[in-house]
Design an enzyme around this catalytic site. Structure first.
Site, mmCIF file in Angstrom:
data_model
loop_
_atom_site.group_PDB
_atom_site.id
_atom_site.type_symbol
_atom_site.label_atom_id
_atom_site.label_comp_id
_atom_site.label_asym_id
_atom_site.label_seq_id
_atom_site.Cartn_x
_atom_site.Cartn_y
_atom_site.Cartn_z
ATOM 1 C CB CYS A 45 40.249 -19.806 -4.648
ATOM 2 S SG CYS A 45 41.561 -18.787 -5.331
ATOM 3 C CG HIS B 299 37.249 -16.343 -6.759
ATOM 4 N ND1 HIS B 299 36.924 -16.560 -5.432
ATOM 5 C CD2 HIS B 299 38.594 -16.309 -6.804
ATOM 6 C CE1 HIS B 299 38.036 -16.642 -4.711
ATOM 7 N NE2 HIS B 299 39.065 -16.499 -5.513
ATOM 8 C CD GLU C 137 33.427 -16.444 -5.515
ATOM 9 O OE1 GLU C 137 33.518 -17.536 -6.098
ATOM 10 O OE2 GLU C 137 34.411 -15.800 -5.120
HETATM 11 N N1 LIG Z 1 41.418 -16.517 -3.193
HETATM 12 C C1 LIG Z 1 42.060 -17.586 -2.680
HETATM 13 O O1 LIG Z 1 41.461 -18.502 -2.107
HETATM 14 C C2 LIG Z 1 43.574 -17.570 -2.767
HETATM 15 C C3 LIG Z 1 44.175 -18.931 -2.497
HETATM 16 C C4 LIG Z 1 45.614 -18.800 -2.047
HETATM 17 N N2 LIG Z 1 45.715 -17.985 -0.846
HETATM 18 C C5 LIG Z 1 46.455 -18.192 -3.180
HETATM 19 O O2 LIG Z 1 46.865 -17.045 -3.073
HETATM 20 O O3 LIG Z 1 46.676 -18.845 -4.177
#
Ligand SMILES: NC(=O)CC[C@H](N)C(=O)O
Length: 376
Positions: free
Chosen positions: A269, A353, A355
Site C-alpha cells: 500500500c 492488503h 494481510e
Molecule cells: N493503506 C495505505 O497504506 C494507504 C496508502 C496511502 N495513504 C493512500 O491513501 O493511498
C-alpha cells in the site's frame, strides 16, 4: 439519553444524526469503506489518520469488540459514521460494545444519517472534507470549518502514527486466521530470514504473517535511514502501509533508494507507492479511493483474479512508470495499478492488503513470494 451530532461537508451538505462515540469535534477527509465486517480492524488501521470513515454496510457493532481483532494499539481515524449502531452485540468473542470502545478512545462517531446519500455524494463529487461535531450544531459554522479543513494532499501523516522506538516482533496471526492452500504455519521460532520492517503506520497482521513464515522481524520507525536499516544486516526489507499522501515523504523515499540495490524489498500500500516513487514513478490522488474487502485484482502473470482487501486514496500513475518497473497486478474496477515488480532487482509491491484483516485471504501467497525472493 441520545445526544445529537452533525456532519457538515465542504460542499454545504449537513447531516443530522445521533452521537454513538465521544463528545467533541473533528475534521478530516470523509471517505467510505464497503466492507461488511472488520470495523474494529478499520478503526485501528493507522492508514486512516486524518480521515472520517463511513461504513456503507448499514448495521455496525453487531459482534461487539474484542482485544484480538486489533491492527494497532488504538483507533487512529478522525471520526466514524454508521447508518445504525447495533444496540446488541451477539458474539462469543465480544468483550464489549462498539459504542463504549469509541467513547473509551475518544472517537467522535455518529449514527442515523443517510449514509447512502452521503456515499453517493462522495462518489459523484470525489472525497470531501468534513467536520463531525457534538459541540457545534450550527450548520453555517460547521460548513465553514469543513472548508477550512487541510485535506490530505502534501501532508506527512506518517509521523503522527509511526512508532517512536524499534522493536522485535513476537506475535503470531490469531487462531482465527484459517490456513489457506499454502497454509500459514505457526512460527516455530525465528529460524527464518531476518526482515526489517519500516513502520509508516503498519497494520499488525503484516508482521504477524512474516513471523508465522518463520521470519525474525525487526520493526523500525518509518523515519529510519538507510544506514539504520543496513546496520541491522537484514536479509530483506519490508515497506508498510500508512496514512496520507506518499509524495511529501522524502525521507522515506531516500531510505528506500539507499537499500533497494542491496536487499530484496517488498512493499504494501503506502510501501508500494513509496517504492514506486523511489524508482522514479509518480503518484496521484484517486477520486474517492478504494476501500473495502471485495475488490477484484487480476494477477497479470497468469490471469488469476484475487478478491482483495483495500484501503487507499492515492495510486501509482501508469504514464510515469519507469521502464525498470513492470505492472504485475491491475484493478478490475478501474484498471489502475495494483502491483509492480522491478525487472532486474528483487523488488516488488502491491497496492492492496494481502494481510487481509479484515478481508479475503486470497493474497497471502505474496508473503511466501517475499521469502522466495530473499532465498534467491
Ligand atoms: N493503506 C495505505 O497504506 C494507504 C496508502 C496511502 N495513504 C493512500 O491513501 O493511498
Amino acid at each position: 439519553m441520545s445526544k445529537p451530532a452533525k456532519l457538515a461537508l465542504e460542499d454545504g451538505a449537513v447531516f443530522t444524526g445521533v452521537s454513538i462515540g465521544a463528545d467533541g469535534e473533528v475534521d478530516g477527509e470523509v471517505c467510505f469503506n464497503t466492507s461488511m465486517t472488520g470495523y474494529q480492524e478499520i478503526l485501528t488501521d493507522p492508514s486512516y489518520r486524518g480521515q472520517i470513515v463511513t461504513m456503507t454496510y448499514p448495521q455496525i457493532g453487531n459482534y461487539g469488540v474484542n482485544d484480538g481483532d486489533l491492527e494497532s494499539e488504538r483507533p487512529h481515524l478522525a471520526g466514524f459514521i454508521v447508518r445504525e449502531h447495533s444496540r446488541t452485540d451477539s458474539n462469543f468473542r465480544s468483550e464489549g460494545s462498539l459504542s463504549d470502545y469509541l467513547k473509551e478512545w475518544g472517537v467522535v462517531a455518529i449514527e442515523s444519517i443517510d449514509t447512502r446519500a452521503l456515499v453517493r455524494r462522495i462518489r459523484s463529487q470525489g472525497a470531501l472534507r468534513g467536520v463531525l461535531s457534538t459541540v457545534d450544531l450550527d450548520d453555517a459554522s460547521l460548513v465553514a470549518k469543513a472548508k477550512a479543513s487541510p485535506g490530505l494532499v502534501g501532508r506527512d501523516l506518517v509521523r503522527e502514527v509511526m512508532p517512536e522506538m524499534a522493536c522485535e516482533w513476537q506475535e503470531s496471526c490469531s487462531d482465527w486466521t484459517h490456513l489457506n492452500a499454502e497454509g500459514i504455519r505457526k512460527s516455530t521460532g525465528t529460524s527464518g530470514p531476518h526482515v526489517v520492517a519500516l513502520d509508516y503506520g503498519m497494520k499488525w497482521n503484516i508482521p504477524r504473517h512474516l513471523y508465522d513464515q518463520g521470519c525474525q522481524v525487526t520493526v523500525l520507525p518509518g523515519t529510519a535511514t538507510a544506514e539504520d536499516v543496513l546496520a541491522q544486516n537484514p536479509d530483506g526489507v519490508f515497506l508498510s502501509n500508512g496514512p496520507g499522501d506518499p509524495e511529501p515523504l522524502e525521507y522515506a523515499i531516500k531510505t528506500i533508494q539507499g537499500v533497494m540495490k542491496q536487499k530484496p524489498v517488498f512493499g504494501i500500500c503506502l510501501g508500494h507507492q513509496l517504492l514506486s516513487l523511489a524508482c522514479g514513478a509518480k503518484t496521484f490522488k484517486l477520486k474517492f479511493g478504494h476501500r473495502g474487502a471485495n475488490h477484484p485484482v487480476q494477477r497479470l502473470s497468469d490471469g488469476l483474479v484475487e478478491i482483495t482487501s483495500q484501503n487507499h486514496g492515492f495510486a501509482v500513475e501508469e504514464a510515469s512508470l519507469p521502464a525498470a518497473l513492470e505492472v504485475t497486478h491491475r484493478s478490475l474496477n478501474d484498471n489502475t495499478i495494483e502491483g509492480v515488480r522491478h525487472r532486474e532487482l528483487p523488488l516488488f509491491s502491491v497496492q492492496y492488503h494481502p494481510e487481509a484483516s479484515a478481508g479475503p485471504h486470497d493474497s497471502h501467497y505474496l508473503f511466501q513470494d517475499f521469502l522466495k525472493a530473499i532465498a534467491k
